[in-house]
Design a protein around this motif. Structure first.
Motif, PDB file in Angstrom:
ATOM      1  N   GLY A 257       0.810  -1.216   0.000  1.00  0.00           N
ATOM      2  CA  GLY A 257       0.000   0.000   0.000  1.00  0.00           C
ATOM      3  C   GLY A 257       0.837   1.255   0.000  1.00  0.00           C
ATOM      4  N   GLN A 258       2.152   1.107   0.090  1.00  0.00           N
ATOM      5  CA  GLN A 258       3.038   2.268   0.045  1.00  0.00           C
ATOM      6  C   GLN A 258       3.218   2.743  -1.394  1.00  0.00           C
ATOM      7  N   LEU A 259       3.643   3.988  -1.539  1.00  0.00           N
ATOM      8  CA  LEU A 259       3.939   4.561  -2.846  1.00  0.00           C
ATOM      9  C   LEU A 259       5.437   4.790  -2.937  1.00  0.00           C
ATOM     10  N   LEU A 260       6.050   4.260  -3.979  1.00  0.00           N
ATOM     11  CA  LEU A 260       7.484   4.425  -4.219  1.00  0.00           C
ATOM     12  C   LEU A 260       7.653   5.452  -5.326  1.00  0.00           C
ATOM     13  N   ILE A 261       8.434   6.498  -5.054  1.00  0.00           N
ATOM     14  CA  ILE A 261       8.551   7.633  -5.970  1.00  0.00           C
ATOM     15  C   ILE A 261       9.979   7.752  -6.492  1.00  0.00           C
ATOM     16  N   GLY A 262      10.151   7.865  -7.815  1.00  0.00           N
ATOM     17  CA  GLY A 262      11.387   8.206  -8.509  1.00  0.00           C
ATOM     18  C   GLY A 262      10.972   9.214  -9.566  1.00  0.00           C
ATOM     19  N   SER A 263      11.791   9.640 -10.417  1.00  0.00           N
ATOM     20  CA  SER A 263      13.090   9.128 -10.763  1.00  0.00           C
ATOM     21  C   SER A 263      14.010  10.338 -10.967  1.00  0.00           C
ATOM     22  N   ARG A 280      14.044  17.255  -3.855  1.00  0.00           N
ATOM     23  CA  ARG A 280      12.971  18.251  -3.907  1.00  0.00           C
ATOM     24  C   ARG A 280      12.448  18.408  -5.332  1.00  0.00           C
ATOM     25  N   ALA A 281      13.359  18.484  -6.294  1.00  0.00           N
ATOM     26  CA  ALA A 281      12.953  18.623  -7.696  1.00  0.00           C
ATOM     27  C   ALA A 281      12.155  17.409  -8.164  1.00  0.00           C
ATOM     28  N   MET A 282      12.599  16.227  -7.748  1.00  0.00           N
ATOM     29  CA  MET A 282      11.901  14.997  -8.125  1.00  0.00           C
ATOM     30  C   MET A 282      10.487  14.966  -7.550  1.00  0.00           C
ATOM     31  N   LEU A 283      10.353  15.374  -6.294  1.00  0.00           N
ATOM     32  CA  LEU A 283       9.038  15.367  -5.660  1.00  0.00           C
ATOM     33  C   LEU A 283       8.124  16.444  -6.231  1.00  0.00           C
ATOM     34  N   GLU A 284       8.690  17.600  -6.545  1.00  0.00           N
ATOM     35  CA  GLU A 284       7.883  18.640  -7.189  1.00  0.00           C
ATOM     36  C   GLU A 284       7.353  18.151  -8.529  1.00  0.00           C
ATOM     37  N   ARG A 285       8.202  17.435  -9.267  1.00  0.00           N
ATOM     38  CA  ARG A 285       7.762  16.875 -10.545  1.00  0.00           C
ATOM     39  C   ARG A 285       6.636  15.864 -10.321  1.00  0.00           C
ATOM     40  N   ALA A 286       6.793  15.006  -9.319  1.00  0.00           N
ATOM     41  CA  ALA A 286       5.767  14.006  -9.035  1.00  0.00           C
ATOM     42  C   ALA A 286       4.450  14.662  -8.634  1.00  0.00           C
ATOM     43  N   CYS A 287       4.541  15.744  -7.879  1.00  0.00           N
ATOM     44  CA  CYS A 287       3.319  16.405  -7.407  1.00  0.00           C
ATOM     45  C   CYS A 287       2.567  17.116  -8.528  1.00  0.00           C
ATOM     46  N   THR A 288       3.246  17.433  -9.629  1.00  0.00           N
ATOM     47  CA  THR A 288       2.519  18.014 -10.763  1.00  0.00           C
ATOM     48  C   THR A 288       1.595  16.992 -11.407  1.00  0.00           C
ATOM     49  N   TYR A 289       1.874  15.703 -11.191  1.00  0.00           N
ATOM     50  CA  TYR A 289       1.003  14.640 -11.704  1.00  0.00           C
ATOM     51  C   TYR A 289       0.074  14.104 -10.624  1.00  0.00           C
ATOM     52  N   LEU A 290       0.583  14.018  -9.394  1.00  0.00           N
ATOM     53  CA  LEU A 290      -0.198  13.495  -8.271  1.00  0.00           C
ATOM     54  C   LEU A 290      -0.258  14.573  -7.186  1.00  0.00           C
ATOM     55  N   PRO A 291      -1.140  15.552  -7.315  1.00  0.00           N
ATOM     56  CA  PRO A 291      -1.170  16.654  -6.341  1.00  0.00           C
ATOM     57  C   PRO A 291      -1.369  16.186  -4.903  1.00  0.00           C
ATOM     58  N   GLY A 292      -2.111  15.108  -4.702  1.00  0.00           N
ATOM     59  CA  GLY A 292      -2.373  14.619  -3.357  1.00  0.00           C
ATOM     60  C   GLY A 292      -1.151  14.065  -2.665  1.00  0.00           C
ATOM     61  N   LEU A 293      -0.085  13.855  -3.419  1.00  0.00           N
ATOM     62  CA  LEU A 293       1.150  13.349  -2.829  1.00  0.00           C
ATOM     63  C   LEU A 293       1.700  14.304  -1.762  1.00  0.00           C
ATOM     64  N   ARG A 294       1.380  15.587  -1.906  1.00  0.00           N
ATOM     65  CA  ARG A 294       1.859  16.576  -0.932  1.00  0.00           C
ATOM     66  C   ARG A 294       1.341  16.284   0.480  1.00  0.00           C
ATOM     67  N   HIS A 295       0.260  15.555   0.590  1.00  0.00           N
ATOM     68  CA  HIS A 295      -0.347  15.286   1.899  1.00  0.00           C
ATOM     69  C   HIS A 295       0.007  13.894   2.429  1.00  0.00           C
ATOM     70  N   CYS A 296       0.885  13.186   1.700  1.00  0.00           N
ATOM     71  CA  CYS A 296       1.280  11.844   2.132  1.00  0.00           C
ATOM     72  C   CYS A 296       2.497  11.912   3.049  1.00  0.00           C
ATOM     73  N   ASN A 297       2.575  10.968   3.949  1.00  0.00           N
ATOM     74  CA  ASN A 297       3.724  10.853   4.839  1.00  0.00           C
ATOM     75  C   ASN A 297       4.861  10.142   4.132  1.00  0.00           C
TER      76      ASN A 297
END
Length: 377
Positions: A257-263, A280-297
């Motif tokens: 159930g975890q989310l693994l983020i790259g790349s 930070r750049a990788m996560l910002e890129r991911a959040c442009t596709y998955l906005p809800g990721l900002r609220h994940c632990n």
């Protein structure tokens, strides 16, 4: 100084080394695997089993390997977490949709099933993706696996494993038909296979290998948040053609159930520390596709180093200077996917028998030939 003799010696117990050892053992050879227990790309990576179509050499490795993974899947231990989740190659605009259509034609030519999901179907399939995306190319047979457990199974549970011995040791240097270990012991072998990931660069300094460091992040458990591996269609350009640091969107649902983020890719950086700016750049890129990721632990971040060749295709060939030494190196981020075909090809090369795929595209001599034909500047 002690010396011993073995049949076949494999340097590296990651997924590529394990696949080579398994293929050689299944062919009847007695195999000693040396692994230094350092954190490898096998342990650090995402464990995706994905059909990549950048070039014919890559497609041949993927086609053979993914068929092998599907045949192994029923026998893999539960802890290997093999899951045929499929991949969605996400298109953000019309240009990327056009690329998806080209990709679909290439996959079709290889007999790989894929389906176009328009914007509405994509939103229904993966509702956490942001609105406004054009669609996605779905490749349903792609999968994920926990590669360290899969590698251990290849060495200790797969057909032929009784002929494999695993030993913890660090190799200091390569020699014709042998190695010298840190501490001075020498081991002679009829064949030595070097499958040591980035560590191969120190053992084979004349090879054109380059480090590509990546950052990864895993979240807390959010069951059902994602159903497919998600990759932006710009990934290939970012991964293989960028000359400097680059990031791309890649998110994977783990069976936990975890989310693994790259790349991400940092060239020539082998420092194991997390690069905060790249993360930070990788996560910002991911959040442009998955906005809800900002609220994940986020519960853990780490890095790994890919071993890459100049053309993105691995070297699977005899060592050009050392008789009796063979190379299975330079798989970059596709080692888990292409390990089975690498093992099959390596076993055929060592035995001098025919293989189900052409060995020519993986020869080390392609780099010296390219140098000889390069235009003068």
């Amino acid at each position: 100084m002690t010396q011993r003799q073995v049949d076949v010696l494999v340097v590296g117990g990651g997924i590529v080394g394990a696949a080579c050892a398994q293929a050689l053992a299944a062919a009847g050879r007695q195999v000693l695997v040396l692994d230094d227990q350092r954190r490898s790309a096998t342990a650090a990576g995402m464990g995706h089993l994905v059909f990549m179509d950048d070039n014919p050499a890559e497609m041949a490795l993927c086609a053979h390997s993914l068929a092998a993974w599907r045949s192994w899947a029923p026998a893999l231990p539960t802890q290997a977490a093999y899951h045929r989740c499929g991949t969605l190659w996400v298109a953000a605009d019309q240009a990327e949709q056009d690329e998806a259509e080209r990709k679909q034609r290439r996959l079709q030519d290889q007999g790989v099933a894929s389906h176009w999901l328009d914007a509405r179907a994509l939103a229904h399939t993966e509702p956490l993706l942001r609105p406004g995306l054009t669609g996605a190319l779905q490749v349903p047979d792609d999968a994920i696996v926990y590669a360290p457990v899969a590698a251990r199974w290849l060495l200790q549970g797969a057909p032929g494993h009784a002929r494999i011995t695993l030993h913890q040791a660090s190799v200091k240097s390569l020699e014709p038909h042998g190695v010298e270990l840190v501490g001075g012991e020498r081991i002679r072998a009829q064949a030595v296979v070097v499958a040591a990931g980035w560590s191969a660069a120190a053992l084979c300094p004349t090879l054109p290998l380059r480090a590509k460091k990546g950052q990864l992040l895993i979240t807390d458990r959010y069951p059902g948040a994602l159903h497919h591996q998600l990759v932006e269609l710009g990934y290939v350009t970012s991964a293989h053609h960028a000359q400097g640091p680059s990031v791309a969107f890649n998110a994977q649902p783990r069976p936990t159930g975890q989310l693994l983020i790259g790349s991400s890719r940092n060239y020539d950086d082998t420092d194991p520390a997390v690069d905060a700016a790249m993360l930070r750049a990788m996560l910002e890129r991911a959040c442009t596709y998955l906005p809800g990721l900002r609220h994940c632990n986020a519960i853990r971040t780490w890095t790994g180093v890919r071993c890459a060749t100049p053309d993105g295709v691995p070297i699977i060939d005899a060592h050009p200077q050392l008789p009796g030494v063979w190379l299975a190196v330079g798989h970059e981020g596709l080692g888990v996917t292409t390990a089975p075909a690498t093992g099959t090809l390596m076993a055929a090369l060592v035995h001098g028998t025919s293989a189900p795929l052409d060995a020519a595209p993986y020869r080390v001599t392609r780099f010296t030939a390219a140098e000889h034909h390069a235009p003068a500047h």
